[in-house]
Design a protein around this motif. Structure first.
Motif, PDB file in Angstrom:
ATOM      1  N   VAL A  25       0.846  -1.199   0.000  1.00  0.00           N
ATOM      2  CA  VAL A  25       0.000   0.000   0.000  1.00  0.00           C
ATOM      3  C   VAL A  25       0.887   1.256   0.000  1.00  0.00           C
ATOM      4  O   VAL A  25       1.757   1.402   0.857  1.00  0.00           O
ATOM      5  N   LYS A  26       0.660   2.144  -0.954  1.00  0.00           N
ATOM      6  CA  LYS A  26       1.418   3.395  -1.020  1.00  0.00           C
ATOM      7  C   LYS A  26       0.616   4.494  -0.327  1.00  0.00           C
ATOM      8  O   LYS A  26      -0.457   4.875  -0.804  1.00  0.00           O
ATOM      9  N   PRO A  27       1.116   4.988   0.815  1.00  0.00           N
ATOM     10  CA  PRO A  27       0.356   6.005   1.549  1.00  0.00           C
ATOM     11  C   PRO A  27       0.267   7.313   0.778  1.00  0.00           C
ATOM     12  O   PRO A  27       1.209   7.710   0.088  1.00  0.00           O
ATOM     13  N   GLN A  28      -0.872   7.969   0.878  1.00  0.00           N
ATOM     14  CA  GLN A  28      -1.092   9.256   0.240  1.00  0.00           C
ATOM     15  C   GLN A  28      -1.173  10.340   1.316  1.00  0.00           C
ATOM     16  O   GLN A  28      -1.868  10.178   2.314  1.00  0.00           O
ATOM     17  N   TYR A  29      -0.445  11.416   1.117  1.00  0.00           N
ATOM     18  CA  TYR A  29      -0.435  12.502   2.084  1.00  0.00           C
ATOM     19  C   TYR A  29      -0.832  13.814   1.410  1.00  0.00           C
ATOM     20  O   TYR A  29      -0.334  14.144   0.330  1.00  0.00           O
ATOM     21  N   LYS A  30      -1.706  14.547   2.045  1.00  0.00           N
ATOM     22  CA  LYS A  30      -2.053  15.882   1.583  1.00  0.00           C
ATOM     23  C   LYS A  30      -1.055  16.867   2.184  1.00  0.00           C
ATOM     24  O   LYS A  30      -0.930  16.964   3.400  1.00  0.00           O
ATOM     25  N   ILE A  31      -0.321  17.565   1.335  1.00  0.00           N
ATOM     26  CA  ILE A  31       0.678  18.526   1.801  1.00  0.00           C
ATOM     27  C   ILE A  31       0.002  19.873   2.010  1.00  0.00           C
ATOM     28  O   ILE A  31      -0.534  20.465   1.062  1.00  0.00           O
ATOM     29  N   SER A  32       0.018  20.359   3.255  1.00  0.00           N
ATOM     30  CA  SER A  32      -0.628  21.628   3.601  1.00  0.00           C
ATOM     31  C   SER A  32       0.347  22.499   4.394  1.00  0.00           C
ATOM     32  O   SER A  32       0.424  22.399   5.620  1.00  0.00           O
ATOM     33  N   PRO A  33       1.132  23.343   3.715  1.00  0.00           N
ATOM     34  CA  PRO A  33       2.078  24.225   4.420  1.00  0.00           C
ATOM     35  C   PRO A  33       1.363  25.132   5.411  1.00  0.00           C
ATOM     36  O   PRO A  33       0.175  25.469   5.242  1.00  0.00           O
ATOM     37  N   THR A  60      19.109  10.832   4.089  1.00  0.00           N
ATOM     38  CA  THR A  60      18.750   9.428   4.284  1.00  0.00           C
ATOM     39  C   THR A  60      18.366   8.777   2.955  1.00  0.00           C
ATOM     40  O   THR A  60      18.030   9.475   1.982  1.00  0.00           O
ATOM     41  N   PRO A  61      18.344   7.444   2.904  1.00  0.00           N
ATOM     42  CA  PRO A  61      17.915   6.754   1.677  1.00  0.00           C
ATOM     43  C   PRO A  61      16.405   6.567   1.586  1.00  0.00           C
ATOM     44  O   PRO A  61      15.929   5.769   0.786  1.00  0.00           O
ATOM     45  N   TYR A  62      15.630   7.308   2.417  1.00  0.00           N
ATOM     46  CA  TYR A  62      14.183   7.122   2.472  1.00  0.00           C
ATOM     47  C   TYR A  62      13.449   8.425   2.157  1.00  0.00           C
ATOM     48  O   TYR A  62      13.907   9.511   2.507  1.00  0.00           O
ATOM     49  N   ASP A  63      12.284   8.298   1.521  1.00  0.00           N
ATOM     50  CA  ASP A  63      11.400   9.443   1.366  1.00  0.00           C
ATOM     51  C   ASP A  63      10.882   9.841   2.747  1.00  0.00           C
ATOM     52  O   ASP A  63      10.512   8.970   3.555  1.00  0.00           O
ATOM     53  N   LEU A  64      10.832  11.144   3.013  1.00  0.00           N
ATOM     54  CA  LEU A  64      10.444  11.631   4.339  1.00  0.00           C
ATOM     55  C   LEU A  64       9.241  12.557   4.253  1.00  0.00           C
ATOM     56  O   LEU A  64       8.999  13.200   3.221  1.00  0.00           O
ATOM     57  N   ILE A  65       8.485  12.604   5.343  1.00  0.00           N
ATOM     58  CA  ILE A  65       7.429  13.606   5.501  1.00  0.00           C
ATOM     59  C   ILE A  65       7.714  14.420   6.752  1.00  0.00           C
ATOM     60  O   ILE A  65       8.204  13.898   7.752  1.00  0.00           O
ATOM     61  N   ILE A  66       7.408  15.721   6.673  1.00  0.00           N
ATOM     62  CA  ILE A  66       7.576  16.641   7.797  1.00  0.00           C
ATOM     63  C   ILE A  66       6.185  17.116   8.186  1.00  0.00           C
ATOM     64  O   ILE A  66       5.399  17.536   7.330  1.00  0.00           O
ATOM     65  N   SER A  67       5.871  17.043   9.475  1.00  0.00           N
ATOM     66  CA  SER A  67       4.543  17.461   9.917  1.00  0.00           C
ATOM     67  C   SER A  67       4.627  18.293  11.186  1.00  0.00           C
ATOM     68  O   SER A  67       5.583  18.190  11.965  1.00  0.00           O
ATOM     69  N   THR A  68       3.626  19.112  11.376  1.00  0.00           N
ATOM     70  CA  THR A  68       3.481  19.896  12.601  1.00  0.00           C
ATOM     71  C   THR A  68       2.008  20.242  12.762  1.00  0.00           C
ATOM     72  O   THR A  68       1.270  20.340  11.774  1.00  0.00           O
ATOM     73  N   GLU A  69       1.571  20.368  13.996  1.00  0.00           N
ATOM     74  CA  GLU A  69       0.179  20.688  14.297  1.00  0.00           C
ATOM     75  C   GLU A  69      -0.781  19.716  13.602  1.00  0.00           C
ATOM     76  O   GLU A  69      -1.799  20.086  13.026  1.00  0.00           O
ATOM     77  N   ASN A  70      -0.401  18.413  13.625  1.00  0.00           N
ATOM     78  CA  ASN A  70      -1.202  17.323  13.066  1.00  0.00           C
ATOM     79  C   ASN A  70      -1.428  17.441  11.556  1.00  0.00           C
ATOM     80  O   ASN A  70      -2.384  16.892  11.018  1.00  0.00           O
ATOM     81  N   THR A  71      -0.524  18.156  10.877  1.00  0.00           N
ATOM     82  CA  THR A  71      -0.650  18.361   9.438  1.00  0.00           C
ATOM     83  C   THR A  71       0.690  18.110   8.754  1.00  0.00           C
ATOM     84  O   THR A  71       1.733  18.569   9.240  1.00  0.00           O
ATOM     85  N   VAL A  72       0.669  17.386   7.631  1.00  0.00           N
ATOM     86  CA  VAL A  72       1.892  17.185   6.853  1.00  0.00           C
ATOM     87  C   VAL A  72       2.167  18.452   6.052  1.00  0.00           C
ATOM     88  O   VAL A  72       1.335  18.876   5.244  1.00  0.00           O
ATOM     89  N   VAL A  73       3.330  19.061   6.277  1.00  0.00           N
ATOM     90  CA  VAL A  73       3.645  20.334   5.634  1.00  0.00           C
ATOM     91  C   VAL A  73       4.628  20.192   4.478  1.00  0.00           C
ATOM     92  O   VAL A  73       4.787  21.121   3.677  1.00  0.00           O
ATOM     93  N   GLN A  74       5.320  19.026   4.383  1.00  0.00           N
ATOM     94  CA  GLN A  74       6.269  18.861   3.291  1.00  0.00           C
ATOM     95  C   GLN A  74       6.635  17.395   3.125  1.00  0.00           C
ATOM     96  O   GLN A  74       6.564  16.616   4.078  1.00  0.00           O
ATOM     97  N   ARG A  75       7.018  17.046   1.908  1.00  0.00           N
ATOM     98  CA  ARG A  75       7.545  15.719   1.598  1.00  0.00           C
ATOM     99  C   ARG A  75       8.869  15.897   0.856  1.00  0.00           C
ATOM    100  O   ARG A  75       8.962  16.724  -0.059  1.00  0.00           O
ATOM    101  N   ILE A  76       9.899  15.127   1.272  1.00  0.00           N
ATOM    102  CA  ILE A  76      11.224  15.259   0.670  1.00  0.00           C
ATOM    103  C   ILE A  76      11.664  13.895   0.153  1.00  0.00           C
ATOM    104  O   ILE A  76      11.650  12.916   0.897  1.00  0.00           O
ATOM    105  N   GLU A  77      12.058  13.853  -1.109  1.00  0.00           N
ATOM    106  CA  GLU A  77      12.447  12.582  -1.712  1.00  0.00           C
ATOM    107  C   GLU A  77      13.745  12.064  -1.100  1.00  0.00           C
ATOM    108  O   GLU A  77      14.511  12.802  -0.491  1.00  0.00           O
ATOM    109  N   ALA A  78      13.991  10.761  -1.300  1.00  0.00           N
ATOM    110  CA  ALA A  78      15.153  10.087  -0.720  1.00  0.00           C
ATOM    111  C   ALA A  78      16.443  10.548  -1.381  1.00  0.00           C
ATOM    112  O   ALA A  78      16.461  11.020  -2.518  1.00  0.00           O
TER     113      ALA A  78
END
Length: 274
Positions: free
Chosen positions: A131-139, A153-171
């Motif tokens: 399953v590929k997770p889907q994230y809504k990016i909301s700065p 890192t060798p992994y795709d990352l997500i950054i979140s704050t205040e219960n919201t994903v604000v950015q995604r950064i490729e590996a």
């Protein structure tokens, strides 16, 4: 909900929210719940010795008394080709087997959540069961300031704050090229969470000494105080048990021109896997 297992001292410092929880490792002896959600009768073995049989939709409690190895082998009584194995250590599933995916084939695989091992039937037993997770990016609408985040890192990352994903950064897949980076807005005060996009990752030994495995990666969090990165907390496994769990960590220094305001790295206590 992301569950991260590690040392008690790290778990006490980690600041939880509704999407993140830090759980201390268990001391020996401990027990865990094993659930069979399949329609097969499952046979459980340690090494060559069977120690339990679990019927369809049944569950049992398994006691662990400081095993030399926490590996458990599971197979379906009705079809021996349906099998999987996993390592349970200090109350956490730290590894499960990696197999080559084949279209149209049925698999069984273990899922670890809330301290419970559940065996499921699936068509893809790879990381996250395919399953590929889907994230809504909301700065953030009104950030205190914007900072550059660099992914080492060798992994795709997500950054979140205040219960919201604000950015995604490729590996970081090409080590000799510029490291992937993105800009994020941060609050005046609060917590930034850094997680891998996938809860599980596939690992293969480049030296072909160890079998491939599906592993977990613990995330970390950064405390923001008055618009600045004040402290970070990584959830690290116990040093003596050589876990397969990896963990993310950061620094805020600008040592090289290609680094950002926040630099993210990955580490493991079990250096046999490097």
């Amino acid at each position: 909900m992301r569950e991260y297992y590690g040392e008690l001292s790290n778990c006490l410092k980690y600041i939880e929210d509704k999407n993140h929880k830090a759980i201390p490792w268990k001391d020996y002896a401990f027990s865990f719940e094993f659930k069979n959600s399949t329609n097969y009768t499952l046979v459980l073995k340690r090494g060559y010795y069977g120690f339990a049989t679990v019927g369809p939709k049944e569950k049992i409690q398994i006691q662990v008394d400081k095993w030399g190895s926490g590996e458990i082998f599971v197979s379906a009584k009705e079809d021996s080709s349906l099998e999987c194995n996993f390592d349970i250590e200090r109350g956490c599933m730290i590894r499960r087997n990696l197999v080559k995916h084949m279209e149209g084939k049925v698999y069984i695989a273990p899922i670890f959540k809330n301290g419970v091992i559940t065996i499921v039937t699936c068509e893809n037993c790879g990381p996250n069961l395919g399953v590929k997770p889907q994230y809504k990016i909301s700065p953030l609408e009104k950030p205190t300031k914007t900072v550059k985040v660099c992914n080492f890192t060798p992994y795709d990352l997500i950054i979140s704050t205040e219960n919201t994903v604000v950015q995604r950064i490729e590996a970081n897949k090409k080590r000799n090229e510029k490291y992937p980076s993105k800009f994020i807005g941060i609050p005046l005060n609060g917590i930034i969470y850094i997680d891998t996009v996938f809860e599980e990752i596939a690992w293969k030994d480049r030296y072909k000494v160890y079998e491939g495995a599906i592993l977990r990666v613990n995330g970390c969090c950064i405390k923001i105080d008055n618009g600045s990165c004040f402290e970070y907390v990584s959830v690290i496994g116990p040093a003596l048990s050589e876990p397969y769990i990896r963990h993310l960590y950061v620094n805020f220094r600008k040592n090289f021109e290609y680094e950002g305001d926040i630099n993210i790295y990955c580490n493991t206590i079990d250096y046999r896997l490097e």
